[in-house]
Each structure stands twice: as C-alpha cells, then as structure tokens.
Design an enzyme around this catalytic site. Structure first.
Site, PDB file in Angstrom:
ATOM      1  N   ASP A 475       0.828  -1.206   0.000  1.00  0.00           N
ATOM      2  CA  ASP A 475       0.000   0.000   0.000  1.00  0.00           C
ATOM      3  C   ASP A 475       0.866   1.261   0.000  1.00  0.00           C
ATOM      4  O   ASP A 475       2.040   1.239   0.370  1.00  0.00           O
ATOM      5  CB  ASP A 475      -0.925  -0.008   1.212  1.00  0.00           C
ATOM      6  CG  ASP A 475      -2.205   0.790   0.971  1.00  0.00           C
ATOM      7  OD1 ASP A 475      -2.345   1.375  -0.118  1.00  0.00           O
ATOM      8  OD2 ASP A 475      -3.065   0.811   1.872  1.00  0.00           O
ATOM      9  N   GLU A 478       3.203   6.619  -2.762  1.00  0.00           N
ATOM     10  CA  GLU A 478       3.099   7.792  -3.633  1.00  0.00           C
ATOM     11  C   GLU A 478       3.713   9.050  -3.030  1.00  0.00           C
ATOM     12  O   GLU A 478       3.732  10.095  -3.692  1.00  0.00           O
ATOM     13  CB  GLU A 478       1.614   8.080  -3.939  1.00  0.00           C
ATOM     14  CG  GLU A 478       0.853   6.930  -4.545  1.00  0.00           C
ATOM     15  CD  GLU A 478       0.139   6.063  -3.519  1.00  0.00           C
ATOM     16  OE1 GLU A 478      -0.607   5.169  -3.916  1.00  0.00           O
ATOM     17  OE2 GLU A 478       0.355   6.290  -2.298  1.00  0.00           O
ATOM     18  N   ASP A 539      -8.689   3.959  -3.812  1.00  0.00           N
ATOM     19  CA  ASP A 539      -9.793   4.183  -2.875  1.00  0.00           C
ATOM     20  C   ASP A 539     -11.026   4.724  -3.574  1.00  0.00           C
ATOM     21  O   ASP A 539     -11.314   5.934  -3.557  1.00  0.00           O
ATOM     22  CB  ASP A 539      -9.342   5.142  -1.775  1.00  0.00           C
ATOM     23  CG  ASP A 539      -8.155   4.595  -1.000  1.00  0.00           C
ATOM     24  OD1 ASP A 539      -7.911   3.379  -1.081  1.00  0.00           O
ATOM     25  OD2 ASP A 539      -7.464   5.376  -0.328  1.00  0.00           O
TER      26      ASP A 539
END
Length: 797
Positions: A475, A478, A539
C-alpha cells in the site's frame, strides 16, 4: 485508505467533513501536490531554445547535432487584448566569448527493433555516468541499426524497415515517422510549422529557468485530425486523452474521480498506429492538444529527452513496449480466486469467523486479507501480529491454508515516530533524508534506492512468510519526498516517481525467492511495475460514477502495459449501497483479480438474502470460468496484453471500437458491459460479427443494441465460434478438478467449428482446442492435453 484532515485545510472542515470519510482538496499548493512541469514553459521570465537545424549527422551511427535558437516571450497589446508570443533574442551571458548563443547539442536515433525507434536529445553537456535503467527489463535497450536501411534523400536522410520509415530533415529540422504504407504517423514540430497561427504552441525545444539555470526538454510532435490518444497509466478522466493535459506524477489520489493518479505511466498510444514511451522518472506533463489542437507537447522535467516510438496496431505496440520494459509475471492460480477483505479484521477470532462463514454460505474464496489492524496499534506497521488479539497466527494461517485460504497482510513503507522500528530505521540510515540530513517529514520513509534498506525490509517480510503469509498488500508509495536526498545521490525530482517501482520490486523479489511466485497487491506504480503483478485501483468512492471511472482507469492501465488489475468491489469510502454492490460484484468477478474491500460491512451475508444469493451466483460464475481466466491470463502475460481489454485492442479496424469506454473485453473472447446505473438493460456496442449472450443465449450482430442483463446483473457476450472452457464448481482453486473440463460452445446454426484456449496448472503453453459439429455429433480434435484432461462439450442451442 482513510486520511486525516489536513491542518492547512481546516477552513474547509465545516463544508467537507463527513462522519465516514475525510476530505482532501486537489490541486492546492500543499505537501506532495503533483508537479506540473508545463508551467515552466509558460513563464515569460524564462529563456527558450527552439530546435532549428540538423548541423551534423552520421547515418551509420545515428548520431549528430542540432542547432537551437534562443527565444523569449514578448507581449503585444491589440484592441484591449494582450498576446504573448516567442521572439528571437540575443545572448545575455558575459563574457560573450565563453557561452554559445546558438548551441549545437547532441541528437541520436537508435533502432531497438523493426518496429521500435529511439530518439535521444540533450539540452546541455551530460557529466553523470550512464547507469542501467530500472525501467528497462534488461537495464539497457538494444540497438539494431541493421534492421533499418539508411539512405540520403533530398533535404536529409531516411531509414526504412519492413514496418515503417523515418525521415530526418536538415532545415527546418524534423523527424517524421511513417508506417509501412507511407502514412505519416507523427512529426516533430518546428517553429515554422506555426507560421499560419496567431496562437502558436511551442515547437521542439528546451527551457532554461532564469531562477536557477536548470533546464527541461519540451518534445513537440504533431497530432493529426481525428487522432485519439490512450494510456498514461490508471487515469480516471475521459478515456481518450486528446484535448487533455495529463500530469504524470505519482500521487495519493484519495479517490478515483479526480485527475491525479496512483499509477501514472509515461506511455501512451495513438489511434494512428504508434505508441510513445517517455523514458524518464522526472515530473512529466503532456498536453495532448489541449492548448493547441494539432500539437502534442511532452514537457519533460529532465534536461534530456529520451523517447521510444513503437509502430503498429495496439497489440504490436503493447508487445514492443513490454519487450522493452518487461512483461507481467504469471501469478499463481489461487490469486485468481476471490479475495475477502474489509477495513479491517482486527483479530484471529474475526479472521477465523470470516473463513467459517465463507464456507458456511458457500462463497468460493481463496484469500483472506488482514488490513491495517493486525498490529498492536491500528496503522502502526511493525511487522508483528498483536499478541493480545492473535493468539497463534502461525496455526491460524496453517488452518486457513488447509481449508483453501491464503492470507494477505497489509503494510506500508512509512514509519511514524511512535513506531517501535522508528529508531532502528534512523540509526541504520535506512530512510530518505532532507538537505540538512534530517527527515523531510515527521515519518521515516524507507529509502529503497539503498540496498541496505531493501535487505532490512525484505528480512521483515521473510519472517512473516516463514510464519505462513502468502502475499503482501503493497500500500501507499506515492509520497516519496520530492525534495528528499536519496542514497542514489539524486533528489526526489528524479526518485519520487521511481519510488513505487523500487517498492514493488523489493516485495515481488522476496516473494519470488521465498514463495516461488511473483505476486503483490499494490496501489502505486511507474513504468516497469507491470513486471510485478498485481495492482488494484485505489480508494474508490461508493457511487455509480466511481464504478464507471474505475473501468476507465483499468482500461487505461491495461493500455499502459499492465496485464493484471483489480479494484475494490462495491467501492471503498463508505458502506456500499446494496444495489450498487450487487451491480459492481459481477464487474469485479470479470476482472483479472477480484477483491471485496472497504468500509464494513463487505461480507455478502451481512446484506439481504437476495443479495447473498446474487453475490454467490456471480462468484460461482467466476470459479466455473477459471480455465478460461487462467488461459487468458497466461497468454496476456506472454504478449503484454491486458486481461481487461479495450475493444480496439482486438478490433483496431472497427472505428466504433475506438469510441467505447463503458464496456470491455475480458480476455480475447468475452465482451462485458457492466450496469453503471440502477437499470436492467443498457446500450451495448458490438464489433462486427455475430455475438451470443453468455446468460440468455440470444444472438446479436455487430453494432448498437439495447440488451437486457441476465440473472446475474451484467451483460456478457461471446463471439460466435468460441468455446469457453469451464470447470466443476469448487469452494477454492485448491479443490478444483482439472482432469475434466467442459467446453461450452457458443455458435450459431451456421457455425460448425469453434476454438478454445486452455492452460493447465503447471502446464507449459496455452493450447488451442478445436471443437467441430457434424450433424448431431460433436468432436474435440486430438490435442496435446488429451492425456491430461477429459473434455466434455455443450453446444449452445
């Protein structure tokens, strides 16, 4: 993932706060805002150098020099309107004897294959040593000039292969790229190309910033009438990028209905028959005719331009691009099963209860995912199960595996000051630093450009693999500091976009070493990340619009070299409305990989009885289709093709296929049209030919049709003459019996022959199986799998 409200945006809390999700404003000048490099090319304080003339060139080596002329923006007021255009200027350096007013700088053309060429330019001398590129599968690109025949032509030079032609014109300098039939695909733009316009775009050039004398390249190429552009990674905006300005900067997009991207990829393809890979990790902004309709402006943060061009139809382009940057590894069979998840299962008791209910309610499943709550403190990733809530995680995972469940664990590469590993990371110098040597953020961000960091990190994952974990959720990734100083010696200007690739690689390689397969579940990417499957869509909002955007993002990522992709079925941010979840489920089931995840509840038995039954039907369909899915996955991984496939990949000559972004091909033979609204039918475009509804068996010809969904709320059609291999239903792939497969033949009365593609677990190659019908007799032709599998047939009536 859920986000904390940014302090700098507290003014908006009253307007934006909801009890379920925090808000974030896009395009504000806040931490890790995407860098739009095009702004430097609009700044009239800067100096510009326009590529003007080829001054030297050796066709044997492909090397030469290009002269650049110096320009500044000048303004002119006319009838109460201000115009700003570039105009030539004299040199401003002193002493004038020391600096070139009209620099002549290196230009080079290379030939990777008979379909692929490479153009390299620099805006100044390059003193750094050349290193292998992490983006290229072999670190370097091959050069095969022998595949292109060179010759002198009037005004310049040409190179010809069996698939295309390149012309290099001396003055005005142009590089023109043609297909094998002589059609101009695209050309560099010279200042003279804008003489017929009052509002010109910039030609091929570079900018020198007056603020610090740094330079960036602006590679300008032509766009032709009706040309369409696709790709650039997992972009959720309109599918065709023509008329858009796309910023390629890895960003925590916090949703899928805005223009920023978790997975930007510096690659795109054109409907004219070419693709482009911008071989850079710096910020890149591409203006696909947004400012000037006929100009494709690639604004590259780097002081070089390194561009690969691929000639051919979409399949050719994707094959060539992934030959260069890598094809996806083939994931293990169980990964194609259903993944059950939510935010989050907090304990062994919860995990065991979910596993029990999945089998109780006969929901075929292969993976149970523990998200952010398996540590002592939710989100505080320290690679240790919470002892108070997980009494014996090793036994738990062993028991789950015995029952056909693999376990996936969440983790991330950021460590808060209270994390028990924080001091160790800092003491061992494993984190990204700032210019002073401190941390750029309050968190320690692992520096994957440091081999010692990678070794430390992989050891943590290995310990969990030893305990029984099967795969990790990779996860975030970024937020690598843009101003950070990395072990590689470079700043985040070069390392930020590479961070996801380094992160993906680190997890994939330790997984391959310890488990024997390459598999991750990652959110962020850069060019080359497709080598390390797989990636999911971030998401998603829980809305019809998000479901539609998710498909556009998946299609765009597939056109950027990624074979495998998934998304959070039902949406992520809030509890999914039952009707939305019901329509989203079969869309997810007909994607390369499928996971239900998001705000609880996500488990189907916690909705109505009708929903549970509908969910089960869609899940059963996927598990019975596993031979088709597995064979299509294998072929996709070998050819660089996406499982979730834009129609024009298979039907490039069908003009309508280039216009559709709300349906897709699942593999090569099944056309899927999800229901994006609360309806039972929708308009569906079918490429030329005859198509048969997978559920109702109704027959349609190519063109537009209003089609009703079947019992499963989705529309699926199969091309006439296709045999789809099925397997007997099992509750996990572990229990599937591959010794008997059923070939369900979709064929009209006029069709007596059908083909299927089959790939067996532990098989070597995808096999094509032929089925023929003679009267009432149906025969399967002898084939390489006859000794391993019995084929039954069902001929569609």
């Amino acid at each position: 993932m859920k986000k904390l409200q940014l302090a700098s945006l507290s003014l908006f809390v009253g307007l934006l706060w909801t009890p379920k999700a925090s808000a974030q404003i896009q395009n504000a000048e806040i931490l890790n805002a995407p860098i739009d490099i095009s702004k430097d090319f609009e700044n009239y304080l800067n100096t510009f150098y326009f590529a003007d003339e080829l001054t030297k060139f050796d066709p044997q080596t492909g090397k030469g020099t290009v002269k650049y002329l110096r320009y500044n923006y000048k303004t002119r007021q006319a009838f109460n309107n201000m115009l700003m255009k570039p105009d030539t200027i004299a040199a401003n350096e002193f002493p004038a004897t020391e600096y070139a007013a009209k620099p002549e700088l290196p230009f080079e053309i290379q030939f990777v294959s008979d379909r692929t060429l490479r153009i390299k330019m620099t805006s100044g001398p390059q003193f750094r040593p050349q290193k292998e590129s992490l983006m290229l599968v072999d670190g370097v690109a091959p050069n095969h000039p022998e595949l292109w025949k060179s010759s002198k032509i009037e005004g310049g030079y040409q190179f010809i292969s069996k698939h295309g032609k390149v012309e290099i014109l001396t003055k005005p300098w142009h590089v023109k790229i043609y297909d094998e039939n002589g059609k101009l695909l695209t050309s560099t733009l010279h200042n003279s190309d804008f003489e017929n316009s009052y509002t010109p775009a910039l030609p091929f050039s570079f900018v020198r910033r007056n603020s610090d004398y740094s330079r960036s390249m602006g590679a300008a190429f032509s766009l032709e009438p009706d040309e369409k552009i696709f790709g650039c990674g997992e972009s959720f905006t309109q599918f065709n990028k023509r008329g858009q300005k796309v910023v390629l900067w890895t960003d925590d997009a916090n949703g899928i209905q805005n223009e920023t991207m978790y997975k930007p990829i510096p690659f795109y393809m054109s409907s004219r028959g070419y693709g482009v890979f911008m071989h850079h990790s710096t910020p890149i902004t591409v203006d696909f005719g947004k400012y000037f309709g006929s100009a494709n402006e690639m604004y590259i943060g780097d002081d070089e331009a390194d561009l690969f061009f691929f000639i051919g139809e979409p399949k050719d382009i994707l094959d060539e691009y992934t030959n260069l940057t890598g094809k996806a590894a083939m994931p293990p069979l169980w990964s194609f099963g259903f993944w059950m998840s939510r935010i989050t299962y907090f304990s062994e008791k919860e995990g065991r209860e979910v596993a029990k209910n999945l089998r109780k309610y006969k929901i075929p499943t292969d993976v149970i995912h523990f998200d952010t709550g398996w540590f002592d403190v939710d989100w505080r990733n320290n690679y240790e199960f919470a002892k108070a809530r997980f009494g014996d995680p090793v036994k738990m995972m062993a028991d789950m595996k015995e029952d056909g469940f693999q376990v996936c664990l969440w983790q991330l590469p950021y460590f808060t000051p209270k994390n028990t590993l924080f001091n160790e990371i800092m003491d061992k110098n494993l984190a990204v630093r700032d210019r002073k040597g401190n941390l750029p953020y309050e968190d320690a961000v692992l520096d994957f450009s440091n081999p010692e960091t990678v070794s430390w990190y992989q050891a943590k994952l290995k310990h969990l693999f030893d305990q029984g974990v099967s795969v990790f959720k990779v996860d975030f990734g970024e937020a690598a500091p843009a101003e950070g100083i990395y072990h590689s010696g470079r700043t985040g200007f070069y390392e930020h976009n590479l961070y996801p690739l380094r992160y993906n690689k680190a997890v994939a390689e330790i997984t391959q070493k310890e488990k024997g397969y390459t598999l991750i579940w990652a959110r962020s990417t850069w060019a080359g990340s497709q080598r390390y499957p797989l990636h999911w869509g971030g998401d998603a909002e829980t809305s019809d619009g998000a479901m539609s955007a998710e498909l556009r993002g998946g299609l765009s990522l597939g056109l950027s070299g990624f074979s495998f992709w998934s998304h959070d079925v039902g949406g992520f941010v809030t509890k999914s409305p039952e009707n939305l979840y019901n329509r989203w489920t079969p869309f997810g089931m007909l994607t390369s990989h499928v996971r239900s995840h998001g705000e609880p509840p996500t488990e189907p038995w916690l909705y109505s009885k009708e929903f549970l039954e509908s969910f089960r039907r869609a899940d059963n369909m996927r598990y019975e289709l596993m031979p088709y899915i597995y064979a299509q996955a294998k072929e996709s991984s070998e050819k660089g093709l996406p499982m979730l496939r834009a129609l024009f990949v298979e039907y490039p000559q069908d003009a309508g296929s280039w216009l559709v972004d709300n349906e897709y091909l699942f593999g090569s033979s099944m056309l899927v049209a999800p229901l994006f609204e609360d309806v039972t039918e929708r308009d569906v475009y079918l490429p030329a030919g005859t198509w048969i509804d997978y559920q109702t068996k109704k027959v349609y010809e190519g063109g537009w049709h209003k089609i009703k969904a079947g019992e499963i709320p989705i529309i699926v059609l199969v091309k006439d003459g296709t045999a789809i291999p099925h397997i007997a239903l099992a509750q996990s792939t572990k229990d599937m019996d591959w010794s008997t497969l059923t070939l369900k033949v979709f064929a009209t009365d006029k069709t007596n022959l059908a083909t299927a593609k089959v790939f067996l677990p532990n098989g070597d190659d995808v096999q094509e199986i032929t089925v023929t019908k003679n009267g009432n007799n149906v025969e399967v032709a002898p084939n390489a799998l006859s000794t391993k599998t019995t084929f039954k047939t069902e001929w569609t009536k």
